[in-house]
Design a protein around this motif. Structure first.
Motif, PDB file in Angstrom:
ATOM      1  N   ILE A  81      -2.030 -88.040   9.846  1.00  0.00           N
ATOM      2  CA  ILE A  81      -3.152 -88.064   8.903  1.00  0.00           C
ATOM      3  C   ILE A  81      -3.865 -89.417   8.963  1.00  0.00           C
ATOM      4  O   ILE A  81      -5.092 -89.488   9.013  1.00  0.00           O
ATOM      5  CB  ILE A  81      -2.656 -87.775   7.465  1.00  0.00           C
ATOM      6  N   ALA A  82      -3.076 -90.488   8.974  1.00  0.00           N
ATOM      7  CA  ALA A  82      -3.644 -91.835   9.042  1.00  0.00           C
ATOM      8  C   ALA A  82      -4.415 -92.041  10.340  1.00  0.00           C
ATOM      9  O   ALA A  82      -5.497 -92.646  10.356  1.00  0.00           O
ATOM     10  CB  ALA A  82      -2.539 -92.876   8.907  1.00  0.00           C
ATOM     11  N   TYR A  83      -3.866 -91.529  11.440  1.00  0.00           N
ATOM     12  CA  TYR A  83      -4.501 -91.675  12.755  1.00  0.00           C
ATOM     13  C   TYR A  83      -5.874 -91.008  12.764  1.00  0.00           C
ATOM     14  O   TYR A  83      -6.860 -91.581  13.247  1.00  0.00           O
ATOM     15  CB  TYR A  83      -3.607 -91.059  13.831  1.00  0.00           C
ATOM     16  N   HIS A  84      -5.958 -89.796  12.211  1.00  0.00           N
ATOM     17  CA  HIS A  84      -7.240 -89.095  12.188  1.00  0.00           C
ATOM     18  C   HIS A  84      -8.223 -89.796  11.259  1.00  0.00           C
ATOM     19  O   HIS A  84      -9.416 -89.939  11.596  1.00  0.00           O
ATOM     20  CB  HIS A  84      -7.056 -87.647  11.738  1.00  0.00           C
ATOM     21  N   ALA A  85      -7.758 -90.235  10.096  1.00  0.00           N
ATOM     22  CA  ALA A  85      -8.634 -90.926   9.150  1.00  0.00           C
ATOM     23  C   ALA A  85      -9.221 -92.191   9.768  1.00  0.00           C
ATOM     24  O   ALA A  85     -10.390 -92.525   9.528  1.00  0.00           O
ATOM     25  CB  ALA A  85      -7.862 -91.262   7.878  1.00  0.00           C
ATOM     26  N   ALA A  86      -8.420 -92.881  10.583  1.00  0.00           N
ATOM     27  CA  ALA A  86      -8.888 -94.118  11.224  1.00  0.00           C
ATOM     28  C   ALA A  86     -10.088 -93.866  12.128  1.00  0.00           C
ATOM     29  O   ALA A  86     -10.958 -94.733  12.284  1.00  0.00           O
ATOM     30  CB  ALA A  86      -7.748 -94.749  12.016  1.00  0.00           C
ATOM     31  N   SER A  87     -10.154 -92.665  12.710  1.00  0.00           N
ATOM     32  CA  SER A  87     -11.263 -92.342  13.615  1.00  0.00           C
ATOM     33  C   SER A  87     -12.590 -92.199  12.865  1.00  0.00           C
ATOM     34  O   SER A  87     -13.659 -92.189  13.483  1.00  0.00           O
ATOM     35  CB  SER A  87     -10.964 -91.046  14.377  1.00  0.00           C
ATOM     36  N   LEU A  88     -12.528 -92.108  11.539  1.00  0.00           N
ATOM     37  CA  LEU A  88     -13.732 -91.946  10.725  1.00  0.00           C
ATOM     38  C   LEU A  88     -14.316 -93.276  10.274  1.00  0.00           C
ATOM     39  O   LEU A  88     -15.410 -93.315   9.700  1.00  0.00           O
ATOM     40  CB  LEU A  88     -13.410 -91.094   9.492  1.00  0.00           C
ATOM     41  N   VAL A  89     -13.584 -94.349  10.520  1.00  0.00           N
ATOM     42  CA  VAL A  89     -14.035 -95.687  10.106  1.00  0.00           C
ATOM     43  C   VAL A  89     -14.820 -96.328  11.246  1.00  0.00           C
ATOM     44  O   VAL A  89     -14.357 -96.373  12.384  1.00  0.00           O
ATOM     45  CB  VAL A  89     -12.845 -96.575   9.718  1.00  0.00           C
ATOM     46  N   GLU A  90     -16.017 -96.832  10.929  1.00  0.00           N
ATOM     47  CA  GLU A  90     -16.886 -97.423  11.938  1.00  0.00           C
ATOM     48  C   GLU A  90     -17.202 -98.875  11.586  1.00  0.00           C
ATOM     49  O   GLU A  90     -17.170 -99.264  10.407  1.00  0.00           O
ATOM     50  CB  GLU A  90     -18.189 -96.630  12.039  1.00  0.00           C
ATOM     51  N   ASP A  91     -17.526 -99.663  12.592  1.00  0.00           N
ATOM     52  CA  ASP A  91     -17.975-101.030  12.352  1.00  0.00           C
ATOM     53  C   ASP A  91     -19.174-101.020  11.410  1.00  0.00           C
ATOM     54  O   ASP A  91     -20.074-100.193  11.537  1.00  0.00           O
ATOM     55  CB  ASP A  91     -18.367-101.713  13.666  1.00  0.00           C
ATOM     56  N   GLY A  92     -19.167-101.932  10.454  1.00  0.00           N
ATOM     57  CA  GLY A  92     -20.261-102.013   9.490  1.00  0.00           C
ATOM     58  C   GLY A  92     -20.008-101.256   8.204  1.00  0.00           C
ATOM     59  O   GLY A  92     -20.770-101.408   7.235  1.00  0.00           O
ATOM     60  N   ASP A  93     -18.951-100.435   8.152  1.00  0.00           N
ATOM     61  CA  ASP A  93     -18.631 -99.678   6.937  1.00  0.00           C
ATOM     62  C   ASP A  93     -18.117-100.601   5.826  1.00  0.00           C
ATOM     63  O   ASP A  93     -17.436-101.595   6.085  1.00  0.00           O
ATOM     64  CB  ASP A  93     -17.544 -98.638   7.211  1.00  0.00           C
ATOM     65  N   THR A  94     -18.443-100.227   4.601  1.00  0.00           N
ATOM     66  CA  THR A  94     -17.768-100.777   3.425  1.00  0.00           C
ATOM     67  C   THR A  94     -16.880 -99.665   2.902  1.00  0.00           C
ATOM     68  O   THR A  94     -17.361 -98.564   2.628  1.00  0.00           O
ATOM     69  CB  THR A  94     -18.771-101.197   2.339  1.00  0.00           C
ATOM     70  N   ILE A  95     -15.585 -99.931   2.786  1.00  0.00           N
ATOM     71  CA  ILE A  95     -14.652 -98.864   2.424  1.00  0.00           C
ATOM     72  C   ILE A  95     -13.754 -99.263   1.253  1.00  0.00           C
ATOM     73  O   ILE A  95     -13.473-100.437   1.044  1.00  0.00           O
ATOM     74  CB  ILE A  95     -13.771 -98.450   3.617  1.00  0.00           C
ATOM     75  N   PHE A  96     -13.350 -98.245   0.507  1.00  0.00           N
ATOM     76  CA  PHE A  96     -12.306 -98.384  -0.492  1.00  0.00           C
ATOM     77  C   PHE A  96     -11.034 -97.751   0.067  1.00  0.00           C
ATOM     78  O   PHE A  96     -11.092 -96.678   0.686  1.00  0.00           O
ATOM     79  CB  PHE A  96     -12.663 -97.650  -1.786  1.00  0.00           C
ATOM     80  N   LEU A  97      -9.903 -98.392  -0.155  1.00  0.00           N
ATOM     81  CA  LEU A  97      -8.607 -97.817   0.188  1.00  0.00           C
ATOM     82  C   LEU A  97      -7.752 -97.770  -1.071  1.00  0.00           C
ATOM     83  O   LEU A  97      -7.644 -98.780  -1.774  1.00  0.00           O
ATOM     84  CB  LEU A  97      -7.895 -98.665   1.248  1.00  0.00           C
ATOM     85  N   SER A  98      -7.158 -96.624  -1.374  1.00  0.00           N
ATOM     86  CA  SER A  98      -6.301 -96.558  -2.553  1.00  0.00           C
ATOM     87  C   SER A  98      -4.951 -97.177  -2.225  1.00  0.00           C
ATOM     88  O   SER A  98      -4.878 -98.346  -1.842  1.00  0.00           O
ATOM     89  CB  SER A  98      -6.192 -95.124  -3.075  1.00  0.00           C
ATOM     90  N   SER A  99      -3.867 -96.433  -2.332  1.00  0.00           N
ATOM     91  CA  SER A  99      -2.548 -96.994  -2.040  1.00  0.00           C
ATOM     92  C   SER A  99      -1.637 -95.907  -1.494  1.00  0.00           C
ATOM     93  O   SER A  99      -2.011 -94.743  -1.428  1.00  0.00           O
ATOM     94  CB  SER A  99      -1.940 -97.603  -3.321  1.00  0.00           C
ATOM     95  N   GLY A 100      -0.445 -96.307  -1.062  1.00  0.00           N
ATOM     96  CA  GLY A 100       0.510 -95.355  -0.514  1.00  0.00           C
ATOM     97  C   GLY A 100       0.789 -95.578   0.956  1.00  0.00           C
ATOM     98  O   GLY A 100       0.105 -96.366   1.627  1.00  0.00           O
ATOM     99  N   ASN A 101       1.785 -94.891   1.481  1.00  0.00           N
ATOM    100  CA  ASN A 101       2.189 -95.060   2.879  1.00  0.00           C
ATOM    101  C   ASN A 101       1.087 -94.691   3.869  1.00  0.00           C
ATOM    102  O   ASN A 101       0.895 -95.370   4.885  1.00  0.00           O
ATOM    103  CB  ASN A 101       3.431 -94.212   3.171  1.00  0.00           C
ATOM    104  N   ILE A 102       0.394 -93.599   3.594  1.00  0.00           N
ATOM    105  CA  ILE A 102      -0.669 -93.176   4.512  1.00  0.00           C
ATOM    106  C   ILE A 102      -1.772 -94.231   4.564  1.00  0.00           C
ATOM    107  O   ILE A 102      -2.273 -94.573   5.647  1.00  0.00           O
ATOM    108  CB  ILE A 102      -1.249 -91.809   4.096  1.00  0.00           C
ATOM    109  N   ILE A 103      -2.129 -94.762   3.413  1.00  0.00           N
ATOM    110  CA  ILE A 103      -3.170 -95.789   3.349  1.00  0.00           C
ATOM    111  C   ILE A 103      -2.720 -97.055   4.078  1.00  0.00           C
ATOM    112  O   ILE A 103      -3.510 -97.689   4.802  1.00  0.00           O
ATOM    113  CB  ILE A 103      -3.526 -96.100   1.886  1.00  0.00           C
TER     114      ILE A 103
END
Length: 252
Positions: A81-103
């Protein structure tokens, strides 16, 4: 002044892992009440961990050991799940991350990205701090697990930002499509993250659908997309389709 005393205390903590409150009082020549007030504020800002008669620095040996001990503990399904989510993050993004092992695992996978990240997770922040982006911790009170922050100070920090994407987890999703968590603090933090984000990605294992935990949070209708390890139950699929939420199932 507080800021000067804070810097003095942080310098003392650079010399060793722990320092007693009595030593701080003696070194700074201030009253016990002033020391306790300063330490409480520093703890709210996420700078220190208060123990019985002593304090330790949040960022340092304690967290390095914590991260190393949990480096390989994440189950394979969460890692996917983490691996796939990482593919959605691009240079220049501002992101929020919650908490937990996956995060935490997601943070390790995106540290090479030139992003701005805001998180209440001490582990995620430390992982990202070793990369190319800019990392903001929310500050606030340290949760009982010792690795996450929350409370009014953290909530005020979240409201100062607006993110392109938020990556969140939750303890479960009940039969009504409501996300659930273990504490009211987690619920409030997650609600603010979602209110200040354009696109919301829920990272969750399929076996958490249909379960109810202690505190109810936001409804799935607020979510942009769900990433999960295998096909959710039929009732959950029906609701997801009805709400028009993008669903990614990583089951091979």
């Amino acid at each position: 002044m507080y800021e000067i005393r804070k810097q003095q205390i942080m310098k003392l903590l650079e010399q060793r892992d722990h320092i007693s409150v009595k030593e701080i009082k003696e070194c700074m020549d201030v009253s016990a009440m002033t020391v306790q007030r300063d330490l409480t504020k520093m703890e709210q800002e996420g700078l220190i961990i208060k123990g019985f008669g002593e304090i330790s620095k949040v960022k340092g040996i304690y967290l390095e050991r914590l991260m190393l001990s949990q480096e390989n503990d994440i189950p394979e399904n969460q890692d996917k799940i983490a691996y796939h989510a990482a593919s959605l993050v691009e240079d220049g993004d501002t992101i929020f991350l919650s908490s937990g092992n996956i995060i935490f695992n997601l943070a390790k996978r995106i540290k090479h990205r030139q992003i701005i990240a805001v998180t209440p997770s001490i582990r995620a922040a430390l992982a990202l701090s070793k990369g190319k982006g800019i990392v903001y911790m929310t500050g606030g009170m340290i949760a009982k697990d010792g690795i996450n922050l929350g409370g009014e100070y953290a909530e005020n920090t979240i409201q100062k930002f607006y993110a392109d994407k938020a990556f969140i987890t939750c303890a479960s999703i009940n039969s009504h499509g409501e996300m659930c968590d273990y504490s009211e603090t987690e619920v409030r933090m997650k609600r603010l993250l979602m209110e200040h984000t354009k696109h919301i990605y829920l990272l969750i294992e399929a076996d958490k659908f249909g379960m109810s935990k202690f505190y109810r949070s936001e409804h799935l209708s607020q979510v942009t997309a769900i990433i999960t390890d295998r096909q959710p139950p039929a009732h959950a699929l029906t609701l997801i389709e009805k709400l028009g939420i993008q669903l990614t199932v990583l089951e091979s």
